[in-house]
Design an enzyme around this catalytic site. Structure first.
Site, PDB file in Angstrom:
ATOM      1  N   TYR A 115       0.920  -1.245   0.125  1.00 40.71           N
ATOM      2  CA  TYR A 115       0.136  -0.173  -0.023  1.00 40.71           C
ATOM      3  C   TYR A 115       0.794   1.254  -0.018  1.00 40.71           C
ATOM      4  O   TYR A 115       1.873   1.558   0.765  1.00 40.71           O
ATOM      5  CB  TYR A 115      -0.873   0.069   1.211  1.00 40.71           C
ATOM      6  CG  TYR A 115      -1.764   1.219   1.158  1.00 40.71           C
ATOM      7  CD1 TYR A 115      -2.860   1.391   0.415  1.00 40.71           C
ATOM      8  CD2 TYR A 115      -1.700   2.341   2.229  1.00 40.71           C
ATOM      9  CE1 TYR A 115      -3.738   2.445   0.316  1.00 40.71           C
ATOM     10  CE2 TYR A 115      -2.632   3.347   2.330  1.00 40.71           C
ATOM     11  CZ  TYR A 115      -3.568   3.381   1.380  1.00 40.71           C
ATOM     12  OH  TYR A 115      -4.449   4.284   1.253  1.00 40.71           O
ATOM     13  N   ASP A 151       9.006   4.560   0.443  1.00 36.42           N
ATOM     14  CA  ASP A 151       7.717   5.371   0.983  1.00 36.42           C
ATOM     15  C   ASP A 151       7.893   5.086   2.411  1.00 36.42           C
ATOM     16  O   ASP A 151       7.707   4.185   3.042  1.00 36.42           O
ATOM     17  CB  ASP A 151       6.612   4.337   0.516  1.00 36.42           C
ATOM     18  CG  ASP A 151       5.325   4.783   1.311  1.00 36.42           C
ATOM     19  OD1 ASP A 151       5.216   5.534   2.220  1.00 36.42           O
ATOM     20  OD2 ASP A 151       4.195   4.293   0.715  1.00 36.42           O
ATOM     21  N   LYS A 199       2.376  11.340   7.946  1.00 38.29           N
ATOM     22  CA  LYS A 199       2.038  11.024   9.315  1.00 38.29           C
ATOM     23  C   LYS A 199       2.737  11.516  10.399  1.00 38.29           C
ATOM     24  O   LYS A 199       2.301  13.048  10.888  1.00 38.29           O
ATOM     25  CB  LYS A 199       1.905   9.433   9.394  1.00 38.29           C
ATOM     26  CG  LYS A 199       1.158   8.890   8.505  1.00 38.29           C
ATOM     27  CD  LYS A 199       0.966   7.162   8.632  1.00 38.29           C
ATOM     28  CE  LYS A 199      -0.011   6.483   7.669  1.00 38.29           C
ATOM     29  NZ  LYS A 199      -1.122   6.380   7.931  1.00 38.29           N
TER      30      LYS A 199
HETATM   31  N1  PMP Z   1       2.118   5.015   2.392  1.00 35.87           N
HETATM   32  C1  PMP Z   1       2.083   4.290   3.435  1.00 35.87           C
HETATM   33  C2  PMP Z   1       3.121   3.014   3.605  1.00 35.87           C
HETATM   34  C3  PMP Z   1       0.967   4.240   4.033  1.00 35.87           C
HETATM   35  O1  PMP Z   1       0.895   3.528   5.241  1.00 35.87           O
HETATM   36  C4  PMP Z   1      -0.081   5.413   3.953  1.00 35.87           C
HETATM   37  C5  PMP Z   1      -1.242   5.521   4.879  1.00 35.87           C
HETATM   38  N2  PMP Z   1      -1.647   4.511   5.675  1.00 35.87           N
HETATM   39  C6  PMP Z   1       0.059   6.218   2.705  1.00 35.87           C
HETATM   40  C7  PMP Z   1       1.032   5.997   2.084  1.00 35.87           C
HETATM   41  C8  PMP Z   1      -0.861   7.283   2.532  1.00 35.87           C
HETATM   42  O2  PMP Z   1      -0.841   8.364   3.482  1.00 35.87           O
HETATM   43  P1  PMP Z   1      -2.067   9.158   3.642  1.00 35.87           P
HETATM   44  O3  PMP Z   1      -3.150   8.173   4.288  1.00 35.87           O
HETATM   45  O4  PMP Z   1      -1.645  10.298   4.969  1.00 35.87           O
HETATM   46  O5  PMP Z   1      -2.558   9.555   2.356  1.00 35.87           O
END
Ligand code: PMP
Length: 443
Positions: free
Chosen positions: A144, A245, A272
């Protein structure tokens, strides 16, 4: 007790259903028959609208590294709210947060802010395309990286469409553009040989490879050092960008996942934690690369707008959070994570229940199976061939919820700095109670 048809949460959910599809704007916060509505939080605890107190082991999926309403973060926000909320000009606050992040993350000499992790990844992907003049992005099957076309390819593929184990086919969920599918290359997790072959096969068109070093939705699967070295070597040789990421896995080390693993990517997506609980995303890289891509003085390759980018409220909350999250705070939190992982492993032993504990630093995964999860396919295979895994997860989640612990229903816990050893022991006590009382039928 949850669920309770007479509760205020149940009533609020009924009200929500008439104005939002499924009563909801975020699939991850829904669980059946209705989600619990929250009124307030303080430290590591939250109180729902029915007055029930729980320890928060999700912390807004990692964002709230200091839990709820940390006095220094609240004070920074209060002070900023009295000055200005947002404005179409820069503020000093964004320089401070940029300094704090660039000081700390080795591959990030310069940074640009956005408003979500999704945007952070999206700008990293666009940056890779702009820097290389190529189209294709590779990602690990089942990983993800946020909610948008390119990275949603092969997020949840099914066996009828996913192709051979060592040559996965890109599968587009509904709503994802066919062009995104055609330009996304899918790698099998931690398969060095297949990964190398696939990357080389697309070498001339390859703009970049996105990697989440601790892949959360594969059960906090660690990307192996061998796979990371292979991807680093191949991207360098092929002239493509390696993108980390670290929206979630930044928590792995004081200097982020890259500091912990000793592999420096070309581009890093963040989010985050660095926003102190406010909406944030960011992309960073070396000074030369970032200036080439984004510097408006030199005819930037990428256009980068966003009404709320670097908004001062997020910037001051993020700066306060990053200042508080110093090395001792990181190390202490990682020790609490280790205490929880070790305690859960011990509980599995003494209760004789099947289970696996994963994670790193302040991130903990707890799954009701001993089948090794080595990639997306092995995870799906376990879920499909052994329905008790999902049932046990749900039952455990419900027990924990009814004993004062809020964790993710698919088995994740993420810790916050207000937690103490006593809080970890409280979670372990409730986990023991839950494991012991889980029905024989579900087992
Ligand atoms: N990349 C990863 C690995 C994530 O865990 C998340 C959110 N859980 C995101 C991208 C996307 O972040 P956001 O929910 O702030 O758009």
């Amino acid at each position: 007790m949850y669920p309770d048809k007479q509760s205020k949460s149940a009533a609020l959910y009924q009200r929500a259903l008439s104005v939002m599809p499924g009563g909801n704007s975020r699939h991850t916060v829904y669980f059946p028959p209705y989600p619990i509505y929250v009124e307030r939080g303080q430290g590591c605890r939250i109180w729902d609208v029915d007055g029930v107190e729980r320890i928060d082991c999700i912390n807004n999926y990692s964002a709230l590294i200091h839990g709820h309403c940390h006095p220094q973060i609240v004070e920074a926000l209060r002070e900023q709210a009295g000055k200005i909320l947002s404005v179409a000009l820069p503020t000093e606050a964004e320089i401070r947060l940029a300094e704090l992040v660039t000081e700390r993350v080795p591959g990030v000499e310069q940074i640009r802010f956005a408003n979500s992790g999704t945007e952070g990844v999206m700008f990293a992907v666009m940056a890779a395309r702009a820097a290389t003049g190529r189209n294709k992005i590779a990602k690990v099957e089942g990983a993800y990286h946020g909610s948008y076309d390119t990275v949603e390819v092969s997020l949840y593929p099914t066996p009828d469409a996913w192709g051979p184990d060592d040559a996965p086919q890109g599968v587009a969920p509904s709503g994802v553009h066919e062009g995104a599918r055609a330009n996304t290359i899918v790698l099998p997790a931690n398969n060095v040989e297949a990964g190398r072959r696939i990357l080389r096969q697309h070498g001339d068109d390859l703009a970049g490879v996105t990697i989440d070093p601790l892949t959360k939705n594969l059960g906090f699967l660690r990307v192996t050092p061998e796979f990371l070295s292979m991807v680093r070597e191949e991207t360098r040789a092929l002239g493509a960008m390696l993108i980390f990421d670290e929206v979630y896995s930044f928590r792995m080390g004081f200097n982020g996942a890259q500091g912990e693993l000793g592999v420096i990517p070309d581009l890093t997506a963040l989010g985050k934690v660095i926003g102190g609980g406010m909406p944030i995303g960011a992309v960073g890289g070396s000074r030369a690369l970032m200036e080439d891509l984004f510097d408006p003085r030199g005819g930037a390759k990428l256009s980068h707008g966003g009404t709320f980018n670097a908004n001062p409220m997020t910037m001051v909350a993020g700066a306060a959070a990053m200042e508080l999250y110093d090395r001792p705070a990181h190390d202490r939190l990682a020790r609490l994570g280790e205490r929880l992982r070790a305690g859960l492993r011990e509980l599995l032993k003494i209760t004789g229940r099947p289970g696996t504990v994963t994670g790193a630093a302040s991130m903990v995964g707890f799954f009701h199976t001993e089948s090794p999860i080595t990639d997306y396919r092995s995870m799906l295979h376990t879920m499909m061939t052994d329905p008790s895994v999902g049932r046990l997860a749900n039952e455990f989640f419900r027990h924990m919820l009814n004993h004062g612990v809020y964790m993710a229903n698919h088995g994740f816990m993420v810790l916050s700095t207000p937690m103490t050893e006593a809080d970890i022991d409280f979670i372990l006590d409730k986990a023991e109670l839950s494991l012991r009382s889980m029905s024989a039928e579900a087992a």
